[in-house]
Design a protein around this motif. Structure first.
Motif, short mmCIF file in Angstrom:
data_model
loop_
_atom_site.label_atom_id
_atom_site.label_comp_id
_atom_site.label_asym_id
_atom_site.label_seq_id
_atom_site.Cartn_x
_atom_site.Cartn_y
_atom_site.Cartn_z
N LYS A 102 10.36 2.39 -6.92
CA LYS A 102 9.33 3.37 -6.88
C LYS A 102 9.63 4.74 -7.58
O LYS A 102 8.92 5.38 -8.34
CB LYS A 102 8.64 3.50 -5.36
N ALA A 140 9.10 4.79 -10.90
CA ALA A 140 7.75 4.74 -11.46
C ALA A 140 6.96 5.99 -11.35
O ALA A 140 6.05 6.37 -11.92
CB ALA A 140 6.77 3.73 -10.60
N GLU A 161 2.90 16.87 -0.82
CA GLU A 161 2.73 15.56 -1.10
C GLU A 161 3.57 15.21 -2.20
O GLU A 161 3.51 15.81 -3.21
CB GLU A 161 1.04 15.12 -1.21
N TYR A 203 1.94 10.24 -6.90
CA TYR A 203 1.72 9.10 -7.03
C TYR A 203 2.58 8.49 -8.04
O TYR A 203 2.96 9.13 -9.14
CB TYR A 203 0.22 8.73 -7.46
N ALA A 204 2.96 7.40 -8.17
CA ALA A 204 3.41 6.39 -9.23
C ALA A 204 2.45 6.38 -10.22
O ALA A 204 1.20 6.07 -9.75
CB ALA A 204 4.02 5.10 -8.73
N THR A 205 2.46 6.13 -11.46
CA THR A 205 1.62 6.00 -12.31
C THR A 205 1.49 4.73 -13.13
O THR A 205 2.77 3.91 -12.79
CB THR A 205 1.75 7.01 -13.61
N LEU A 206 0.45 4.11 -13.57
CA LEU A 206 0.78 2.87 -14.22
C LEU A 206 1.82 2.71 -15.21
O LEU A 206 2.37 1.90 -15.41
CB LEU A 206 -0.63 2.35 -14.79
#
Lengths: 266, 383
Positions: free
Chosen positions: A77, A80, A188, A191-194
């Motif tokens: 993760k 990512a 926070e 997020y991981a990204t695609l």
């Protein structure tokens, strides 16, 4: 800037407590079926701290995870999210350690994988909540350590840290190399990204054993632990309900605050 | 046969689940009540690459495989069918139609901005008098030299009032029926294009469903996708893709029903014991879970066939029919498990029931899918 982040895989701390069982004979937490493995949340914030530095200046973020039961889509993760390299230290001789022997193994691995300017860890892992590993790494490497950070910046060859204290925060500046442990006040994690996920799938982690990192196995894992676990148990929780009676909501609020202070909750 | 997801698929699931929990779930109830289009959510999705997830990298997408894409939609559907509806219309009806049937120029012109979420798309076949029978489309496109001029009324166009472009299936020669259809890219700022958001829907209330009026709407000649006569194929292939997405989203909704029910019956105590200790309650949850697993496997099989480039129309129909009907049954049972609490919008279950009802109707009703499956099974067309 060479940044190393230590990330621990733990059982999801959001899982209901009833999911966890104690193996009293072995003094261990029995594997909980159905409970997902995740990166310890404070460690995700350590990744976020590293990536914020990388956003502002050219940096390489290397991530180290240690354990013999690592799940690839979990430990990848950080890649990512934007980290550059992943090192997995996998050896039975590193298992069942405490904060001291874990810090020794990680510090040994950090020295092995290359140059480091800044090492970032979560303030504590979500499984045992001991909080010794970060400071232990600093001790092993003989460098400064700043704990419980809410903001981490690198300015003029120094790391400037806003660290959480009881009534706010204090600003600490130490020379590099240094260790910083990060608290949830950092904010926070991204997020991981695609794109990150697709990139992570193409990257291979570097897998290393205790011998590969040059660790003395007398100092690692259970053999190197300085603490002894006497008893592991799930505490019995008792709920008590006390009704606060008052003439109006304002008085009820004041009385509640007083009770909470007496109970040292506030 | 391997039932394990690969590393990428697992990471996509974790990422989208996390995103949907933090960004979609918090406003799902209010967005439903207020019929609020999820503009801000789409912006955040675009930043993560989700708006162009299955579009190839050469056109600015992420090149996600079909199964991962299905998992992404499933996790969005866990929290909101309305967001699902918006996204699948943009990606699988809009962008992937251009990808499959468009010219190189059209792909280069539209796909990078669509994948980046800078251009939102819609797609419409439906008309006031035309639902499943798209060969009977009445909206006309007339060749006028270097332009096409479109006239007609369309309805149930997802994203129609918010989209930057809408792909319209229109007739060029009524005598040719299906062989006269064409697919046209209509920029929504074209003169003669107007959209009116439809209100009063039972479900999918924050998804934009619009009526489209085309009045002498002139578009450049190069806005035809493929050739005249391929409009029917463009529509059918788009349905194969979006039905897969509807099915995947329904699996997510059904999983939400299972999880919410399992949690509720562990917490709720009646007659001195947990609800879960009542056998009839357990029966409902068991049925829900098995149907969820069965639906998921049907969806994943359709996804694997798509990824392999194999025919999948029947398998996609099976997945769409079964998943959406199972989700409706599951939502109904989940409300029953929750009793009067499930009947209020304090819990998401009544919204799921209303939303997945739409899923049994749109992109081919359950009855149409039974006819498609029946025709394939018996060799006899019953419609």
């Amino acid at each position: 800037m060479n940044i190393v982040v230590c990330c621990k895989q733990v059982p999801d701390p959001e899982a209901p407590p009833a999911s966890f069982k104690i193996d009293a004979a072995a003094n261990k937490v029995a594997p909980a079926p159905g409970v997902n493995q995740v990166i310890s949340p404070f460690d995700e914030q350590a990744i976020e701290a590293a990536l914020r530095i990388k956003d502002g200046q050219e940096s390489t973020v290397r991530v180290i995870s240690m354990g013999t039961d690592l799940v690839s889509d979990v430990v990848k993760k950080p890649l990512a999210m934007g980290a550059d390299e992943l090192y997995l230290i996998q050896d039975e001789a590193l298992n069942d350690g405490d904060g001291i022997s874990t810090a020794y193994a990680l510090a040994t691995a950090i020295k092995k994988i290359g140059e480091y300017d800044l090492i970032i860890c979560g303030r504590q892992a979500a499984d045992w909540d001991v909080g010794q590993t970060g400071v232990g790494i600093a001790e092993e490497l003989g460098i400064a350590c700043v704990t419980v950070a809410k903001k981490v910046e690198v300015v003029d060859g120094k790391v400037r840290v806003e660290r959480v204290v009881a009534d706010g925060y204090e600003v600490v500046e130490v020379p590099l190399p240094a260790v910083v442990t990060v608290s949830n006040e950092l904010g926070e994690p991204r997020y991981a990204t695609l794109k990150g996920i697709m990139g992570a799938a193409k990257k291979q982690a570097t897998v290393m054993s205790a011998a590969d990192i040059g660790a003395d196995t007398a100092k690692t894992g259970k053999a190197g632990a300085k603490s002894k676990l006497l008893k592991l148990y799930i505490p019995v929780r008792e709920g008590k309900c006390e009704m606060i009676e008052a003439e109006d909501p304002a008085e009820a609020g004041a009385l509640l605050a007083q009770k909470l202070r007496e109970a040292k909750v506030l | 046969m391997d039932f394990e997801l690969n590393e990428t698929q697992l990471m996509v699931r974790t990422m989208v689940k996390d995103f949907a929990e933090k960004e979609v779930a918090p406003t799902a109830r209010e967005d439903d009540i207020n019929e609020t289009f999820p503009t801000e959510i789409l912006k955040k999705m675009a930043a993560l690459g989700l708006m162009g997830a299955p579009i190839p990298e050469e056109y600015g997408g992420m090149g996600l495989d079909w199964l991962s894409y299905g998992i992404m939609i499933e996790e969005l559907g866990y929290q909101s069918q309305a967001v699902c509806s918006t996204v699948r219309a943009h990606i699988s009806l809009g962008a992937q139609s251009i990808l499959q049937w468009g010219s190189d120029e059209q792909k280069k012109k539209y796909l990078p901005d669509m994948a980046a979420g800078k251009i939102l798309s819609g797609f419409v076949t439906t008309e006031p008098n035309v639902g499943s029978d798209i060969a009977g489309i009445e909206c006309m496109a007339v060749d006028d030299g270097d332009s096409w001029i479109l006239n007609g009324t369309k309805t149930w166009c997802t994203n129609g009032s918010n989209a930057d472009i809408v792909i319209v299936i229109a007739q060029t020669d009524k005598s040719l029926k299906g062989r006269g259809l064409g697919a046209f890219i209509i920029p929504t700022d074209s003169k003669g294009y107007s959209a009116h958001a439809m209100h009063g829907k039972m479900g999918l209330r924050s998804s934009d469903s619009s009526e489209i009026a085309l009045e002498d709407c002139r578009i450049p000649k190069e806005n035809l996708i493929g050739k005249i006569g391929e409009g029917f194929k463009v529509a059918m292939s788009a349905f194969d893709r979006t039905r897969y997405c509807v099915a995947a989203g329904a699996v997510g909704a059904l999983q939400q029903c299972v999880d919410a029910s399992a949690k509720y019956v562990a917490d709720r105590v009646q007659f001195g014991k947990q609800l879960g200790q009542f056998q009839l309650v357990q029966e409902m949850i068991s049925e829900m879970r098995v149907e969820c697993e069965a639906a998921r496997l049907l969806v994943y099989r359709a996804g694997c066939l798509k990824e392999a480039g194999k025919p999948n129309t029947i398998e996609t129909s099976m997945a769409k029919w079964y998943s959406t009907e199972a989700a409706f049954r599951g939502a109904n049972n989940a409300i029953q498990v929750h009793g009067s609490y499930g009947y209020t919008n304090e819990y998401p279950l009544e919204r799921i029931l209303r939303d997945v009802k739409a899923c049994t109707i749109l992109e081919g009703t359950s009855q149409m899918h039974k006819l498609i499956i029946g025709r394939d099974t018996t060799g006899i067309a019953a419609f």
